[in-house]
Design an enzyme around this catalytic site. Structure first.
Site, PDB file in Angstrom:
ATOM      1  N   ASP A   9     -12.090 -21.677  86.890  1.00 55.02           N
ATOM      2  CA  ASP A   9     -12.192 -22.859  87.751  1.00 55.02           C
ATOM      3  C   ASP A   9     -10.946 -23.720  87.517  1.00 55.02           C
ATOM      4  OD1 ASP A   9     -12.906 -25.043  89.240  1.00 55.02           O
ATOM      5  OD2 ASP A   9     -14.653 -25.591  88.034  1.00 55.02           O
ATOM      6  N   ASP A 105     -10.209 -22.534  94.560  1.00 54.38           N
ATOM      7  CA  ASP A 105      -9.955 -22.825  93.141  1.00 54.38           C
ATOM      8  C   ASP A 105     -10.991 -22.219  92.199  1.00 54.38           C
ATOM      9  OD1 ASP A 105     -12.046 -24.453  93.866  1.00 54.38           O
ATOM     10  OD2 ASP A 105     -11.231 -26.282  92.996  1.00 54.38           O
ATOM     11  N   GLU A 106     -11.782 -21.257  92.674  1.00 54.01           N
ATOM     12  CA  GLU A 106     -12.784 -20.605  91.830  1.00 54.01           C
ATOM     13  C   GLU A 106     -12.799 -19.102  92.080  1.00 54.01           C
ATOM     14  OE1 GLU A 106     -16.423 -23.735  91.039  1.00 54.01           O
ATOM     15  OE2 GLU A 106     -16.521 -22.468  92.814  1.00 54.01           O
TER      16      GLU A 106
END
Length: 242
Positions: A9, A105-106
């Protein structure tokens, strides 16, 4: 149970990308907005310096300016974020197979059997962090969570931000989650939190103490049972098949 999942993350991704490209923004409060000079719009993202002043995703520009007079607003540049995301994906994929990208973003990968010990899993996480620094510099950072299922690995990735690394072994569950707030738990939104409160559950400790039948009643379906298993690090059926 073995450590099967490694969840990545990125920390304040949009804001950190802007700080990486503009050295003048580093160490300063930054908010990314859809357009400049519009006080009625809201922040898409905030740097950690801005978050420390109470600015977060969804904060209006007017409120952000009141909370943090020195804040710097930057217009979102989605093409830039996608380009950095693709570079990140390629960098990580060279170390561990990326099973799925969940958002810009993950992402997560499953650890093969030979990497499922705490030592090997930690070494792979550190290798990812080092590769990202070599590829992107030190401004864009990622927090990594490692656990026996994806649910706990995702929660672990949020526990030591920014630039964190958290490994949660199954024998420490569910007690290891007690520092979190109910709102931190994936799948618990405002409505579900209110429903939990109505059943006397106000924190993660009491959530984890609830038995499976109680969570079934609260959720009103088998999802409550699945949630009970997930909190204990047990891989859910759809995870096993992925």
């Amino acid at each position: 149970m073995a450590l099967r999942y490694l969840f990545i993350d990125f920390d304040s991704f949009y804001a950190s990308v802007e700080q990486a490209y503009a050295p003048r923004l580093r160490g300063r409060p930054v908010a990314v907005v859809p357009s400049l000079n519009v006080d009625t719009t809201s922040c898409i993202a905030a740097s950690y310096e801005a978050k420390a002043q109470g600015v977060k995703t969804g904060t209006s520009v007017r409120e952000a300016r009141a909370l943090c007079p020195k804040i710097q607003f930057v217009q979102a540049k989605h093409e830039k974020y996608v380009a950095i995301h693709n570079k990140i994906h390629q960098t990580i994929h060279e170390i561990i197979f990326v099973d799925a990208v969940l958002s810009i973003d993950e992402m997560y990968g499953r650890l093969p059997p030979k990497w499922q010990s705490p030592q090997m899993a930690t070494e792979k996480a550190q290798a990812i962090k080092q590769a990202l620094k070599q590829s992107l510099g030190t401004t864009i950072t990622a927090s990594i969570g490692i656990a026996s299922n994806r649910f706990i690995a995702k929660l672990a990735s949020k526990m030591n931000k920014p630039d964190g690394l958290k490994l949660i072994e199954q024998e420490t569950l569910p007690e290891a989650l007690s520092p979190l707030d109910l709102s931190d738990i994936t799948g618990i939104g405002k409505r579900m939190q209110l429903r939990l409160n109505q059943h006397g559950i106000f924190d993660v400790a009491s959530l984890c103490q609830a038995d499976r039948s109680q969570l079934h009643r609260i959720w009103g379906s088998i999802e409550g049972d699945r949630f009970w298993y997930a909190l204990r690090g047990i891989a859910l059926p759809e995870e096993i098949g992925r």
